[in-house]
Design a protein around this motif. Structure first.
Motif, short mmCIF file in Angstrom:
data_model
loop_
_atom_site.label_atom_id
_atom_site.label_comp_id
_atom_site.label_asym_id
_atom_site.label_seq_id
_atom_site.Cartn_x
_atom_site.Cartn_y
_atom_site.Cartn_z
N LYS A 22 52.39 -52.72 126.84
CA LYS A 22 52.82 -52.38 128.19
C LYS A 22 54.25 -51.85 128.15
O LYS A 22 55.11 -52.41 127.48
CB LYS A 22 52.75 -53.61 129.09
CG LYS A 22 51.34 -54.07 129.34
CD LYS A 22 51.29 -55.27 130.25
CE LYS A 22 49.85 -55.73 130.41
NZ LYS A 22 49.75 -56.93 131.24
N THR A 23 54.48 -50.75 128.87
CA THR A 23 55.81 -50.17 129.01
C THR A 23 56.06 -49.97 130.51
O THR A 23 55.12 -50.00 131.30
CB THR A 23 55.92 -48.81 128.29
OG1 THR A 23 55.22 -47.81 129.04
CG2 THR A 23 55.40 -48.88 126.87
N PRO A 24 57.29 -49.74 130.91
CA PRO A 24 57.55 -49.50 132.34
C PRO A 24 56.80 -48.28 132.89
O PRO A 24 56.57 -48.19 134.09
CB PRO A 24 59.07 -49.28 132.39
CG PRO A 24 59.58 -50.04 131.22
CD PRO A 24 58.54 -49.87 130.15
N LEU A 25 56.42 -47.34 132.04
CA LEU A 25 55.73 -46.14 132.50
C LEU A 25 54.22 -46.20 132.33
O LEU A 25 53.53 -45.23 132.57
CB LEU A 25 56.28 -44.91 131.77
CG LEU A 25 57.75 -44.60 132.05
CD1 LEU A 25 58.19 -43.37 131.27
CD2 LEU A 25 57.99 -44.40 133.53
N GLY A 26 53.70 -47.32 131.87
CA GLY A 26 52.26 -47.44 131.67
C GLY A 26 51.95 -48.07 130.33
O GLY A 26 52.83 -48.57 129.64
N LYS A 27 50.67 -48.00 129.98
CA LYS A 27 50.22 -48.63 128.74
C LYS A 27 50.05 -47.61 127.63
O LYS A 27 49.62 -46.49 127.86
CB LYS A 27 48.88 -49.32 128.94
CG LYS A 27 48.91 -50.53 129.83
CD LYS A 27 47.52 -51.12 129.92
CE LYS A 27 47.44 -52.22 130.95
NZ LYS A 27 46.04 -52.69 131.10
N ASP A 42 48.51 -42.60 124.97
CA ASP A 42 48.53 -43.15 126.32
C ASP A 42 47.16 -43.73 126.63
O ASP A 42 46.13 -43.18 126.23
CB ASP A 42 48.88 -42.07 127.35
CG ASP A 42 50.36 -41.74 127.36
OD1 ASP A 42 51.19 -42.60 126.98
OD2 ASP A 42 50.70 -40.61 127.75
N GLN A 44 45.60 -43.93 129.46
CA GLN A 44 44.95 -43.43 130.66
C GLN A 44 44.37 -42.04 130.42
O GLN A 44 45.08 -41.10 130.07
CB GLN A 44 45.95 -43.37 131.80
CG GLN A 44 45.32 -43.06 133.12
CD GLN A 44 46.31 -43.22 134.26
OE1 GLN A 44 47.51 -43.06 134.08
NE2 GLN A 44 45.82 -43.55 135.43
N ARG A 87 49.24 -38.17 125.54
CA ARG A 87 50.38 -38.21 124.63
C ARG A 87 50.06 -39.10 123.43
O ARG A 87 49.43 -40.15 123.59
CB ARG A 87 51.60 -38.75 125.36
CG ARG A 87 52.84 -38.76 124.50
CD ARG A 87 54.05 -39.16 125.30
NE ARG A 87 55.18 -39.24 124.39
CZ ARG A 87 56.41 -39.48 124.76
NH1 ARG A 87 56.70 -39.65 126.03
NH2 ARG A 87 57.37 -39.54 123.87
N ALA A 108 59.00 -43.50 126.03
CA ALA A 108 57.90 -44.04 126.84
C ALA A 108 58.35 -45.23 127.67
O ALA A 108 57.80 -45.49 128.74
CB ALA A 108 56.73 -44.46 125.94
N THR A 109 59.34 -45.97 127.20
CA THR A 109 59.77 -47.17 127.92
C THR A 109 60.96 -46.93 128.84
O THR A 109 61.34 -47.80 129.59
CB THR A 109 60.12 -48.31 126.94
OG1 THR A 109 61.15 -47.87 126.05
CG2 THR A 109 58.89 -48.73 126.16
N ALA A 111 63.01 -46.02 131.93
CA ALA A 111 62.62 -46.08 133.36
C ALA A 111 63.20 -44.94 134.14
O ALA A 111 64.14 -44.33 133.80
CB ALA A 111 63.06 -47.42 133.96
#
Length: 111
Positions: A22-27, A42, A44, A87, A108-109, A111
Motif C-alpha cells: 500500500k502506498t498513498p497513491l494506491g497499491k 500498479d 489497478q 506502471r 509512487a509513495t 503524496a
C-alpha cells in the motif's frame, strides 16, 4: 538515499500469485512466477479498475479478474487487441529478499 528498499521475503508471495504494497497513491502488486521471477505493477487495471493482484498469473503475464484483459508483467502493456498499460516498478532479489527500486518506489509513495 539507498538504491533499493526491502519489501519482503520471496516466500511471502505465493508462486503464480501476488501480494500488495500500500502506498498513498494506491497499491502496487508484487507478483511471483512459477519459476520464481518477481515483478511489480500498479494493482489497478486501466480498463475497469480491477485488482490485478487477484488475477491469474501465467508465464510473465497476469489476466485481470474482471474482464480478462492480459498484461505483461515485464512491460505493463496490455496484450492482444486490448489497449492500455499499467506502471511497472523495478525489482530484484537479494538472497530471499525482494527489493524495489527506491527512486520509483519514492515516486509512487509521494503524496
Amino acid at each position: 538515499m539507498n538504491d533499493w528498499v526491502d519489501i519482503g521475503c520471496l516466500e511471502d508471495v505465493p508462486r503464480r500469485g501476488a501480494r500488495c504494497i500500500k502506498t498513498p497513491l494506491g497499491k502496487i502488486a508484487v507478483f511471483r512466477t512459477a519459476d520464481d521471477r518477481v515483478f511489480a505493477i500498479d494493482d489497478q487495471c486501466p480498463h475497469k479498475g480491477g485488482p490485478l493482484s487477484q488475477g491469474i498469473v501465467h508465464g510473465a503475464q497476469v489476466t485481470c479478474p474482471l474482464h480478462n484483459w492480459v498484461f505483461s508483467l515485464e512491460t505493463g502493456t496490455a496484450q492482444g487487441a486490448d489497449k492500455g498499460a499499467v506502471r511497472t516498478y523495478p525489482l530484484r532479489l537479494h538472497q530471499d529478499r525482494i527489493l524495489i527500486d527506491a527512486h520509483s518506489f519514492a515516486a509512487a509513495t509521494a503524496a
